[in-house]
Each structure stands twice: as C-alpha cells, then as structure tokens.
Design an enzyme around this catalytic site. Structure first.
Site, PDB file in Angstrom:
ATOM      1  N   LYS A 118      36.350  43.845  19.232  1.00 29.75           N
ATOM      2  CA  LYS A 118      37.107  42.571  19.452  1.00 29.75           C
ATOM      3  C   LYS A 118      38.122  42.393  20.870  1.00 29.75           C
ATOM      4  O   LYS A 118      38.995  41.411  21.145  1.00 29.75           O
ATOM      5  CB  LYS A 118      37.793  43.310  18.073  1.00 29.75           C
ATOM      6  CG  LYS A 118      37.547  42.760  16.729  1.00 29.75           C
ATOM      7  CD  LYS A 118      38.431  43.067  15.972  1.00 29.75           C
ATOM      8  CE  LYS A 118      38.258  42.554  13.958  1.00 29.75           C
ATOM      9  NZ  LYS A 118      38.994  42.618  13.310  1.00 29.75           N
ATOM     10  N   LYS A 202      24.950  40.237  12.831  1.00 24.69           N
ATOM     11  CA  LYS A 202      24.981  40.580  11.689  1.00 24.69           C
ATOM     12  C   LYS A 202      25.405  38.749  11.041  1.00 24.69           C
ATOM     13  O   LYS A 202      26.023  38.018  12.074  1.00 24.69           O
ATOM     14  CB  LYS A 202      26.636  41.259  11.603  1.00 24.69           C
ATOM     15  CG  LYS A 202      27.284  41.952  10.493  1.00 24.69           C
ATOM     16  CD  LYS A 202      28.120  42.734  10.547  1.00 24.69           C
ATOM     17  CE  LYS A 202      28.774  42.047  10.498  1.00 24.69           C
ATOM     18  NZ  LYS A 202      30.570  43.056   9.650  1.00 24.69           N
ATOM     19  N   LYS A 205      31.333  35.312   8.674  1.00 30.17           N
ATOM     20  CA  LYS A 205      32.201  33.653   8.582  1.00 30.17           C
ATOM     21  C   LYS A 205      32.317  34.112   9.866  1.00 30.17           C
ATOM     22  O   LYS A 205      33.588  32.579  10.018  1.00 30.17           O
ATOM     23  CB  LYS A 205      33.541  34.386   7.525  1.00 30.17           C
ATOM     24  CG  LYS A 205      34.435  35.470   8.381  1.00 30.17           C
ATOM     25  CD  LYS A 205      34.915  36.161   6.727  1.00 30.17           C
ATOM     26  CE  LYS A 205      35.544  37.311   6.728  1.00 30.17           C
ATOM     27  NZ  LYS A 205      36.643  38.656   5.920  1.00 30.17           N
TER      28      LYS A 205
END
Ligand code: AMP
Ligand code: TRP
Length: 339
Positions: A118, A202, A205
C-alpha cells in the site's frame, strides 16, 4: 504452546470500503455462511475502524457499512445464528488494540506485505499511523473474542500469523495463558479468485477495469458478458488438475466453477475436460447467474430498509459485548490497571 483449551469460536471481518466482488463472496462470505452451520459459534464483523485507515467520505462509509451488512445477510449469514457486528459499535476492539499497539513491535508491522504494497512507490511518511498499526487492531478483533479459527483469503495469512505472534508475546510477557493461538482457515478452490482480465492478478474492487471482476451487485446480463469476455488461452480444458498448471486464466475459471457448484476441481474436470472455452464459458455464466442474482436482489431489498439493518447491528453489538467486556476487563487486570 498453550496449555488452556479454548472453546472453538470463529471470527472474521470485511472492510466496508465499498463494493463486494465474486472474490469476496467465494473467498469469504460463502465460507462464513458455511462455517455458521457447523455447530460452532460464529462472529462476523464490518471493520469500519480499519476502513478509515485510508480516507473515507463519511456518508459513503455509512452507506457502505449498511450495504456490506446486507451482503453478509444475503450471502446466507443469519443474524439469528451468527453475531453480526460493526466494529466501532463494540468499543472493546479499539481498547484491546491499544494494548496490542504496546505489545507488537514496529519491525513486525514494517514487514507486513500489505503495508509494503500500500505504500510502495508512495510517500510512506504520508500514510496514516492507523494504516501502519492496522494489523494490531485486526489481532484485537480476533482475540477480544478468544477466537480460535479465522476464515480468510490467502492475502490475510500474514496478518493472522502476526495475531499469533501478538498472542504469544502477550502470554509470555505477562506469564499467562490468556489468549489463544489462532488458526487461519484458508481452504477450498477459491481462496484466491483472480482477475477475469489477467489470471496472475487478484480479482479486486480497486482494479480500474470493471470487466476484471464480477460485482455482487451486477445483473444477469453483466455477469454473463464479463464471463464470456474473460481472458483465456486457445487450448481446450484439460481432464485433470495438473493440466491447469501454467494456465492461470483456465485455472481461475475452473476454480470459480468448482466453488460455485460445490464440487472439487477434479470432479469439474471429469465433466468438462476436453471442452472448448466457447462451450464452457456459457455453462459457467449460467451457473454464476443462478448463484449470484438471488444474492444481488436480496441485497437490494435489504438496503432499502436501513433502519432494519441498524436494528440488527445494534442487537449484534449487545450480544458481542457480553463476550468482549469480560475479556477486556481481565486483560486490563493482567496488565495492571486498576479495575
Ligand atoms: P477485502 O475486500 O480485500 O477487504 O477482503 C475481504 C475478504 O475477502 C478477505 O477475507 C479477503 O481475503 C477476501 N478476498 C478479497 N478478494 C479476494 C479474492 N480475489 N479471492 C479470494 N478472497 C478474496
Ligand atoms: N484485514 C482484513 C481484510 O482486509 C479485514 C479484517 C479486519 C479481518 N479484522 C479482521 C479479517 C479480523 C479477519 C479477522 O480483508
């Protein structure tokens, strides 16, 4: 490692950061619903305190939390059988997290791949302190219930290992056998559902391409189109699992079929081995539509009545606090706080 036998108890959580995908359904929600029917106490949580480790528009956060609650229920989690809660409504999560902030070490947090991913290529100095401490709050979510089993997707395994490290260090430092050493439960064909556009990524969203994922709010037409357009290779399907090695897109579609139809990969391949994707994809599309559209219509029905969702969450919080309040009290006592 631990002398005490803890009663088996399942806990898991999902962030209300907007949008649920087929990956969340197969990797988490469906398995949560299955665990609920095995005679073990199950507790499921919308982790709104985790969501705000990155910026959330307040009105969106409230709506997303209610939508996620609807997603849990529509996927088969029954508030009469499981305790269904929103994290911030059970204050003991955050209270225990503070204690764990003082048990966990900076080095442990810095090694978390989610933290590294992140902040990769970004200014880590500008990330919130909450994002860094995220795994200590996650450990508190689990251990404030003395949960022994945590069903999650593959991506959360490292956080569960850290939860074990925190429990062990706490038990060791205070000379107690108070927190259980939790087991991650990562099983089934769909612990890692991949993008429909790239079998090495992966399904997420946050992928900029909507065609890469199936959203739980997609209608029958959108689901079918996305599956028909999914990336594949030109070979027919193999007749055993070994034949899926090095074919990430084929493997992903077979895994999805296997999870949705509740058959093993070998059973699926016994049926579809030798088929071309032109034949297999419509079968998968029909199956996905049959399994997912009842969920999306139930979600739509539930979100139309936010007051009912709020009542369910208020009741869940009350039930949860019967478990969490005594565990926090005992933790404070162990640590040396005047009770
Ligand atoms: P997230 O939406 O990333 O907060 O994930 C919520 C839960 O869904 C976690 O248990 C994840 O491991 C699981 N999950 C998310 N995406 C996937 C995926 N593509 N495949 C399998 N499980 C997933
Ligand atoms: N970190 C998890 C995720 O992103 C969500 C989560 C928070 C969780 N607390 C938890 C999962 C406790 C399992 C148990 O998916």
């Amino acid at each position: 490692m631990s002398e005490t036998t803890f009663t088996p108890r399942v806990f898991s959580g999902i962030q209300p950061s907007g949008g649920l995908t087929l990956g969340n359904y197969l990797g988490a929600l469906k398995r949560f619903a299955d665990a609920q029917n095995q005679g073990i106490q199950t507790i499921y949580c919308m982790v709104d305190l985790h969501a705000i480790t990155v910026w959330q528009n307040p009105e969106d956060l409230r709506n997303n939390t209610r939508e996620l609650c609807a997603g849990f229920i529509a996927s088969g989690i029954d508030p009469e059988k499981s305790i269904l809660i929103n994290q911030s409504q059970v204050p003991e999560h955050a209270q225990l997290a503070w204690v764990f902030n003082c048990v966990a070490r900076m080095g442990w947090m810095g090694r978390m791949t989610q933290w590294k991913d992140k902040t990769a290529g970004k200014n880590a100095e500008a990330a919130s302190l909450g994002l860094f401490a995220y795994p200590a709050l996650m450990a508190a979510d689990i251990l404030i219930y003395h949960a022994t089993h945590v069903p999650v997707g593959e991506d959360q395994k490292q956080h569960i290992e850290l939860t074990r490290d925190i429990a062990m260090k706490f038990n060791h430092d205070y000379g107690v056998d108070f927190f259980p050493i939790t087991e991650p439960v990562i099983e089934g064909a769909a612990t890692r559902v991949m993008s429909l556009r790239d079998g090495t990524k992966k399904m997420s969203k946050s992928d900029p391409s909507d065609a890469s994922r199936i959203n739980l709010t997609d209608d029958a037409d959108a689901i079918s189109k996305k599956i028909r357009k999914a990336k594949t290779d030109p070979e027919p399907l193999p007749s055993d699992a070994k034949g899926l090695e090095d074919r990430p897109e084929a493997r992903n579609l077979v895994n999805i079929y296997s999870a949705l139809s509740e058959q093993t990969v070998d059973q699926v391949l016994a049926e579809v081995g030798g088929m071309q994707f032109g034949t297999f994809k419509p079968m998968l599309a029909d199956l996905a539509v049959a399994k997912l559209t009842p969920i999306s219509s139930e979600m739509a029905r539930l979100v139309a009545d936010p007051a009912e969702i709020d009542r369910i969450l208020a009741r869940g919080a009350e039930q949860a606090r019967e478990i969490t309040a005594p565990i926090l009290k005992k933790t404070y006592e162990i640590v040396g706080m005047i009770g």
